[in-house]
Scaffold this motif. Structure first.
Motif, PDB file in Angstrom:
ATOM      1  N   VAL A  12      42.930 155.682  27.417  1.00 19.85           N
ATOM      2  CA  VAL A  12      41.501 155.403  27.593  1.00 19.85           C
ATOM      3  C   VAL A  12      41.263 154.680  28.914  1.00 19.85           C
ATOM      4  N   ASP A  14      38.502 152.419  29.325  1.00 23.02           N
ATOM      5  CA  ASP A  14      37.858 151.124  29.083  1.00 23.02           C
ATOM      6  C   ASP A  14      38.281 150.649  27.693  1.00 23.02           C
ATOM      7  N   SER A  18      36.525 151.398  24.066  1.00 26.69           N
ATOM      8  CA  SER A  18      37.287 152.250  23.144  1.00 26.69           C
ATOM      9  C   SER A  18      37.565 151.547  21.824  1.00 26.69           C
ATOM     10  N   PHE A  21      34.385 151.798  19.926  1.00 24.15           N
ATOM     11  CA  PHE A  21      34.168 153.155  19.421  1.00 24.15           C
ATOM     12  C   PHE A  21      35.015 153.417  18.180  1.00 24.15           C
ATOM     13  N   TYR A  22      36.318 153.192  18.270  1.00 27.68           N
ATOM     14  CA  TYR A  22      37.193 153.507  17.137  1.00 27.68           C
ATOM     15  C   TYR A  22      36.958 152.581  15.946  1.00 27.68           C
ATOM     16  N   LEU A  55      45.850 151.439  22.035  1.00 24.31           N
ATOM     17  CA  LEU A  55      45.143 151.515  23.299  1.00 24.31           C
ATOM     18  C   LEU A  55      45.671 150.382  24.153  1.00 24.31           C
ATOM     19  N   PRO A  66      43.293 159.100  31.031  1.00 21.60           N
ATOM     20  CA  PRO A  66      42.299 158.932  29.970  1.00 21.60           C
ATOM     21  C   PRO A  66      41.661 160.275  29.630  1.00 21.60           C
ATOM     22  N   ASP A 112      36.395 161.222  21.758  1.00 20.31           N
ATOM     23  CA  ASP A 112      36.054 159.834  22.057  1.00 20.31           C
ATOM     24  C   ASP A 112      35.327 159.793  23.407  1.00 20.31           C
ATOM     25  N   ASP A 114      36.197 159.052  26.317  1.00 20.26           N
ATOM     26  CA  ASP A 114      36.972 159.556  27.446  1.00 20.26           C
ATOM     27  C   ASP A 114      37.260 161.046  27.355  1.00 20.26           C
ATOM     28  N   ASN A 116      39.230 162.330  24.703  1.00 23.80           N
ATOM     29  CA  ASN A 116      40.358 162.573  23.804  1.00 23.80           C
ATOM     30  C   ASN A 116      39.806 163.298  22.579  1.00 23.80           C
TER      31      ASN A 116
END
Length: 141
Positions: A12, A14, A18, A21-22, A55, A66, A112, A114, A116
């Motif tokens: 990632v 950032d 991240s 987000f997760y 991460l 990323p 995500d 980025d 992914n």
């Protein structure tokens, strides 16, 4: 000999964004967020999973660009419920696709921030036979 997959490194750009987000959108549990003068590394685990994502900014984690991780797969017992839950949390998800009417043939996905890419597979049998029993606590937790 048993082999277990326990960590997948997700590249990632950032870390803080991240983690948010997760944790907040996808619903993973934040196991730890370690920062010091040498590193910043976070580990998050999907509910019910024996495998976590990591991460970070260590050399092994910077080896991938990323957004370059594609096709990591999560499994849920109910794709429609998982799809609706992610949408309600603001995650952009693909349409649910049934490739095969048998259990295991239903998928959707999300990316995500980025890029992914994650695949979500429905295996209804997980409702009755989860891989990790509900309420299980790892001995190190």
């Amino acid at each position: 000999m048993q082999w277990t997959l326990e960590v997948v490194i997700v590249p990632v750009s950032d870390l803080d964004a991240s983690i948010a987000f997760y944790r907040d959108k996808v619903g993973f549990h934040l196991d730890h967020d370690t920062r010091n003068e040498h590193m910043h590394v976070a580990q998050l685990t999907p509910p019910g999973s024996g495998c976590s994502i990591v991460l970070g900014d260590l050399p092994s984690q910077r080896a991938m660009e990323p957004g370059s991780l594609k096709g990591v797969q999560l499994v849920v017992a109910d794709a429609a419920a998982a799809h609706a839950e992610l949408q309600s949390r603001g995650v952009s998800v693909s349409d649910i696709t049934v490739f095969d009417d048998r259990d295991g043939g239903t998928f959707f996905g999300f990316d995500d921030p980025d890029g992914n890419a994650w695949a979500i597979q429905e295996i209804k049998a997980r409702a009755e036979r989860p891989l990790i029993p509900e309420g299980y606590t790892a001995p190190w937790a």
